[in-house]
Motif scaffolding. Structure first.
Motif, PDB file in Angstrom:
ATOM      1  N   ALA A 137       0.822  -1.216  -0.091  1.00 37.46           N
ATOM      2  CA  ALA A 137       0.095  -0.057   0.005  1.00 37.46           C
ATOM      3  C   ALA A 137       0.962   1.248  -0.021  1.00 37.46           C
ATOM      4  CB  ALA A 137      -0.843  -0.226   1.291  1.00 37.46           C
ATOM      5  N   MET A 138       0.388   2.229  -0.337  1.00 39.83           N
ATOM      6  CA  MET A 138       1.041   3.510  -0.435  1.00 39.83           C
ATOM      7  C   MET A 138      -0.072   4.636   0.245  1.00 39.83           C
ATOM      8  SD  MET A 138       2.642   5.855  -3.734  1.00 39.83           S
ATOM      9  CE  MET A 138       3.708   4.875  -4.130  1.00 39.83           C
ATOM     10  N   SER A 139       0.873   5.456   1.213  1.00 35.20           N
ATOM     11  CA  SER A 139      -0.014   6.542   1.961  1.00 35.20           C
ATOM     12  C   SER A 139      -0.138   7.940   1.035  1.00 35.20           C
ATOM     13  CB  SER A 139       0.463   6.718   3.328  1.00 35.20           C
ATOM     14  OG  SER A 139       1.994   7.424   3.021  1.00 35.20           O
ATOM     15  N   LYS A 140      -0.684   8.761   1.388  1.00 35.61           N
ATOM     16  CA  LYS A 140      -0.989  10.094   0.827  1.00 35.61           C
ATOM     17  C   LYS A 140       0.275  10.837   0.734  1.00 35.61           C
ATOM     18  CE  LYS A 140      -3.733  14.188   0.926  1.00 35.61           C
ATOM     19  NZ  LYS A 140      -4.748  15.089   1.730  1.00 35.61           N
ATOM     20  N   LYS A 141       1.256  10.598   1.601  1.00 42.12           N
ATOM     21  CA  LYS A 141       2.374  11.036   1.581  1.00 42.12           C
ATOM     22  C   LYS A 141       3.727  10.107   0.795  1.00 42.12           C
ATOM     23  CE  LYS A 141       2.292  13.436   6.272  1.00 42.12           C
ATOM     24  NZ  LYS A 141       2.655  13.512   7.712  1.00 42.12           N
ATOM     25  N   GLY A 142       3.277   9.024   0.215  1.00 37.29           N
ATOM     26  CA  GLY A 142       3.867   8.433  -0.707  1.00 37.29           C
ATOM     27  C   GLY A 142       5.046   7.316   0.005  1.00 37.29           C
ATOM     28  N   THR A 143       4.456   6.959   1.417  1.00 36.97           N
ATOM     29  CA  THR A 143       5.317   5.873   1.957  1.00 36.97           C
ATOM     30  C   THR A 143       4.894   4.633   1.696  1.00 36.97           C
ATOM     31  OG1 THR A 143       5.602   7.782   3.615  1.00 36.97           O
ATOM     32  CG2 THR A 143       5.932   5.311   4.282  1.00 36.97           C
ATOM     33  N   LEU A 144       5.444   3.627   1.295  1.00 34.23           N
ATOM     34  CA  LEU A 144       4.973   2.326   1.328  1.00 34.23           C
ATOM     35  C   LEU A 144       5.127   1.602   2.619  1.00 34.23           C
ATOM     36  CD1 LEU A 144       7.281   1.384  -1.892  1.00 34.23           C
ATOM     37  CD2 LEU A 144       4.872   1.819  -1.907  1.00 34.23           C
ATOM     38  N   PHE A 145       3.994   0.736   2.713  1.00 39.46           N
ATOM     39  CA  PHE A 145       3.739  -0.181   4.034  1.00 39.46           C
ATOM     40  C   PHE A 145       3.101  -1.282   3.513  1.00 39.46           C
ATOM     41  CE2 PHE A 145       0.265   2.845   3.731  1.00 39.46           C
ATOM     42  CZ  PHE A 145      -1.056   2.097   4.018  1.00 39.46           C
ATOM     43  N   GLY A 146       2.941  -2.332   4.428  1.00 40.00           N
ATOM     44  CA  GLY A 146       2.156  -3.538   4.355  1.00 40.00           C
ATOM     45  C   GLY A 146       0.779  -3.404   4.912  1.00 40.00           C
ATOM     46  N   SER A 147      -0.409  -3.347   4.385  1.00 44.16           N
ATOM     47  CA  SER A 147      -1.805  -3.188   4.858  1.00 44.16           C
ATOM     48  C   SER A 147      -2.480  -4.588   5.040  1.00 44.16           C
ATOM     49  CB  SER A 147      -2.601  -2.639   3.924  1.00 44.16           C
ATOM     50  OG  SER A 147      -3.922  -2.475   4.456  1.00 44.16           O
ATOM     51  N   VAL A 148      -2.979  -4.816   6.352  1.00 45.01           N
ATOM     52  CA  VAL A 148      -3.684  -6.036   6.603  1.00 45.01           C
ATOM     53  C   VAL A 148      -5.018  -6.294   5.772  1.00 45.01           C
ATOM     54  CG1 VAL A 148      -4.853  -7.246   8.408  1.00 45.01           C
ATOM     55  CG2 VAL A 148      -2.728  -5.894   9.045  1.00 45.01           C
ATOM     56  N   LYS A 149      -5.664  -5.108   5.535  1.00 42.91           N
ATOM     57  CA  LYS A 149      -6.827  -5.188   4.677  1.00 42.91           C
ATOM     58  C   LYS A 149      -6.718  -4.567   3.198  1.00 42.91           C
ATOM     59  CE  LYS A 149     -10.078  -5.494   8.528  1.00 42.91           C
ATOM     60  NZ  LYS A 149     -11.471  -4.884   9.168  1.00 42.91           N
ATOM     61  N   TYR A 150      -7.448  -5.108   2.190  1.00 35.40           N
ATOM     62  CA  TYR A 150      -7.546  -4.557   1.052  1.00 35.40           C
ATOM     63  C   TYR A 150      -8.163  -3.182   1.024  1.00 35.40           C
ATOM     64  CZ  TYR A 150      -8.453  -3.816  -3.752  1.00 35.40           C
ATOM     65  OH  TYR A 150      -8.409  -3.259  -5.201  1.00 35.40           O
TER      66      TYR A 150
END
Length: 211
Positions: A137-150
């Motif tokens: 996933a990508m946040s509004k600030k452009g940071t990548l992370f792993g999301s539990v839910k789609y």
């Protein structure tokens, strides 16, 4: 084989035979009779059909196999799933660990780097780590992370670039009107989406089949 025999009733007043029908007309007549006798003209599809649709030869035939075959020929339709390792042009495999951290690794068979790439719409994919079950996933600030839910943060536009590599841009977020890309720098660390550009090698990934 069909034969055409002129009837005496069809003779012209001058006693001459009318012109013979063409070979194409004879073949069409025979083919129509064959359709009528085999029951195909009522809407059934002939067994073993696998080439040109029959409507090219005869009108009024509606065969469902033509639509199904047409749909299956597109690999980017919704529901298409691929197991791949995303290998960057910087020679790192994209991975998501169980804490949700996105990183790059040089280990070819690292469990957290095996991804399930699922097409959620034409040209748009969701990327999930098979081992951790977390979505990229990508946040509004452009940071990548792993999301539990789609969720909408997990949708990326997949594009094949001229060099054969793929780029993945956030479908939801942009920075100043520009797309934000999934990116790994020269040390294998994720870059903020707004710092990456489509032509940067850090944004280029090659989907590799798992070995």
């Amino acid at each position: 084989m069909c034969r055409w025999t002129p009837s005496e009733a069809g003779l012209s007043p001058a006693g001459r035979l009318p012109p013979l029908p063409s070979a194409a007309s004879l073949c069409l007549t025979c083919f129509t009779l064959l359709l009528l006798t085999s029951g195909i003209a009522t809407g059934a599809c002939p067994p073993g059909v696998g080439h040109e649709p029959l409507h090219v030869l005869a009108s009024g035939i509606n065969c469902s196999w033509t639509l199904e075959r047409h749909t299956r020929s597109y690999n980017h339709l919704e529901g298409d799933v691929r197991l791949r390792r995303l290998y960057s042009a910087n020679k790192f495999f994209l991975c998501i660990d169980k804490t949700g951290k996105v990183d790059g690794t040089r280990r070819k068979n690292y469990a957290d780097s095996l991804m399930e790439i699922r097409s959620v719409s034409v040209g748009v994919v969701a990327i999930k780590s098979v081992s951790t079950g977390l979505y990229l996933a990508m946040s509004k600030k452009g940071t990548l992370f792993g999301s539990v839910k789609y969720n909408p943060n997990c949708k990326f536009k997949e594009r094949i670039e001229e060099n054969g590599y793929n780029t993945y841009a956030s479908l939801r977020w942009k920075y100043g009107g520009r797309q934000m890309f999934v990116s790994l720098n020269g040390r294998g660390k994720p870059r903020r989406g707004h710092k990456a550009r489509r032509r940067h090698p850090s944004t280029h990934f090659l989907p590799m089949l798992p070995s």
